[in-house]
Design a protein around this motif. Structure first.
Motif, PDB file in Angstrom:
ATOM      1  N   VAL A 123       0.861  -1.191   0.000  1.00 34.43           N
ATOM      2  CA  VAL A 123       0.000   0.000   0.000  1.00 34.43           C
ATOM      3  C   VAL A 123       0.895   1.238   0.000  1.00 34.43           C
ATOM      4  CG1 VAL A 123      -1.836   1.228   1.221  1.00 34.43           C
ATOM      5  CG2 VAL A 123      -1.729  -1.284   1.338  1.00 34.43           C
ATOM      6  N   ARG A 124       0.720   2.071  -1.009  1.00 32.50           N
ATOM      7  CA  ARG A 124       1.543   3.274  -1.144  1.00 32.50           C
ATOM      8  C   ARG A 124       0.661   4.457  -1.541  1.00 32.50           C
ATOM      9  NH1 ARG A 124       6.954   1.736  -2.462  1.00 32.50           N
ATOM     10  NH2 ARG A 124       7.102  -0.428  -3.159  1.00 32.50           N
ATOM     11  N   ARG A 128      -2.906   4.772   0.721  1.00 37.25           N
ATOM     12  CA  ARG A 128      -2.774   4.831   2.183  1.00 37.25           C
ATOM     13  C   ARG A 128      -3.960   5.562   2.808  1.00 37.25           C
ATOM     14  NH1 ARG A 128       2.613   7.747   3.200  1.00 37.25           N
ATOM     15  NH2 ARG A 128       1.631   9.026   1.611  1.00 37.25           N
ATOM     16  N   PRO A 168      -1.611   5.459   8.464  1.00 41.26           N
ATOM     17  CA  PRO A 168      -0.827   4.927   7.332  1.00 41.26           C
ATOM     18  C   PRO A 168       0.106   5.943   6.690  1.00 41.26           C
ATOM     19  CG  PRO A 168      -3.151   4.345   7.142  1.00 41.26           C
ATOM     20  CD  PRO A 168      -3.050   5.384   8.211  1.00 41.26           C
ATOM     21  N   LEU A 169      -0.029   7.217   7.066  1.00 42.61           N
ATOM     22  CA  LEU A 169       0.840   8.237   6.468  1.00 42.61           C
ATOM     23  C   LEU A 169       2.196   8.295   7.156  1.00 42.61           C
ATOM     24  CD1 LEU A 169      -1.860  11.038   6.038  1.00 42.61           C
ATOM     25  CD2 LEU A 169      -1.260   9.171   4.476  1.00 42.61           C
ATOM     26  N   LEU A 216       3.337   0.755   3.218  1.00 43.76           N
ATOM     27  CA  LEU A 216       2.753  -0.132   4.229  1.00 43.76           C
ATOM     28  C   LEU A 216       2.575  -1.492   3.577  1.00 43.76           C
ATOM     29  CD1 LEU A 216       2.002   2.677   5.522  1.00 43.76           C
ATOM     30  CD2 LEU A 216       0.177   1.413   6.644  1.00 43.76           C
ATOM     31  N   THR A 259       1.282  -4.930   3.825  1.00 43.56           N
ATOM     32  CA  THR A 259       0.272  -5.622   4.628  1.00 43.56           C
ATOM     33  C   THR A 259       0.572  -7.113   4.635  1.00 43.56           C
ATOM     34  OG1 THR A 259      -1.282  -4.045   3.662  1.00 43.56           O
ATOM     35  CG2 THR A 259      -2.222  -5.914   4.900  1.00 43.56           C
ATOM     36  N   TRP A 285       1.090  -4.762   9.630  1.00 44.18           N
ATOM     37  CA  TRP A 285       1.702  -4.025   8.520  1.00 44.18           C
ATOM     38  C   TRP A 285       3.164  -3.820   8.836  1.00 44.18           C
ATOM     39  CZ3 TRP A 285      -3.160  -3.343  10.268  1.00 44.18           C
ATOM     40  CH2 TRP A 285      -4.182  -3.397   9.313  1.00 44.18           C
ATOM     41  N   TYR A 338       5.610  -1.219   8.221  1.00 43.45           N
ATOM     42  CA  TYR A 338       5.802   0.152   7.754  1.00 43.45           C
ATOM     43  C   TYR A 338       7.249   0.234   7.292  1.00 43.45           C
ATOM     44  CZ  TYR A 338       1.466   1.856  10.045  1.00 43.45           C
ATOM     45  OH  TYR A 338       0.161   2.096  10.428  1.00 43.45           O
TER      46      TYR A 338
END
Ligand SMILES: Cc1cc2nc3c(=O)[nH]c(=O)nc-3n(C[C@H](O)[C@H](O)[C@H](O)COP(=O)(O)O)c2cc1C
Length: 202
Positions: A50-51, A55, A79-80, A85, A87, A153, A155
């Motif tokens: 996830v980008r 996000r 998520p920022l 992220l 998953t 996640w 990160y």
């Protein structure tokens, strides 16, 4: 970087900046991380990356159960905190001779290797979980099947260069290691209580 240096210097990085590894670089490193011990070589997991704008959709799903404005704001922004992220979806093989807990342990081993490999390339990471792993909205957004588990996640990004790095010492673990004493020779053996005798290694 030597392995020992990587183990000594890796940290869970709370502040992660651009750049993150590309999809290709992430996948290349994962290919090596997937060589971690894995009973049956099941690789019972998959990753959803996830980008960027995605996000925000993830953040909205984190906030979907919240009732007050402050929690909505906090969850939406989570998520920022990193440019990528990753998953982690646990995909257990059901009714397999390798039990569920071993499949979960193999997944953890893979993540640890991946974090070290990312660190070796100059990237930072932190494994985060929280209540969103059970969120129906988040599971739906990510398209999880009923038997799949969301186990957090990773990160990922570049560690904040201004972060102060305090050298670590090894964890004092001596009291967690013992040695099984050899069984007494039959001639001197008393009745005993059937329990093994362990002694400290120190
Ligand atoms: C399964 C798992 C879940 C975690 N979930 C969170 C989390 O939700 N939030 C968080 O800040 N850290 C989380 N962590 C990271 C740990 O907090 C972190 O590893 C610990 O603080 C030690 O830091 P270190 O990795 O720098 O040694 C998680 C770690 C693991 C293995």
């Amino acid at each position: 970087m030597e392995l020992e240096a990587a183990v000594r210097t890796r940290r869970s990085e709370h502040r992660l900046l651009d750049p993150a590894p590309s999809d290709e670089e992430f996948t290349d490193l994962l290919g090596w991380a997937a060589t971690a011990p894995d009973h049956g070589h099941l690789r019972p997991w998959r990753w959803i990356l996830v980008r960027g704008e995605s996000r925000a959709a993830l953040g909205a799903s984190f906030a979907s159960g919240a009732t007050d404005a402050e929690t909505v704001r906090r969850e939406t922004r989570k998520p920022l905190r990193a440019p990528l992220l990753a998953t982690l979806v646990f995909v257990p093989r059901r009714s397999h001779r390798v039990p569920h807990w071993e499949q979960l342990a193999a997944s953890g081993a893979m993540v640890n290797s991946l974090m070290l490999l990312l660190h070796d390339r100059g990237f930072g990471s932190i494994w985060r979980t929280g209540s969103s792993v059970d969120s129906v909205g988040t599971r739906t957004l990510l398209g999880l099947a009923p038997h799949e588990g969301l186990i957090g996640w990773l990160y990922v990004g570049t560690p904040d260069p201004t972060r102060r790095s305090v050298p670590r010492s090894p964890v004092p673990v001596a009291d967690r290691v013992s040695r099984l004493a050899p069984p007494p020779c039959p001639a001197s053996a008393g009745p005993g209580d059937g329990r093994a005798v362990t002694t400290s290694t120190r």
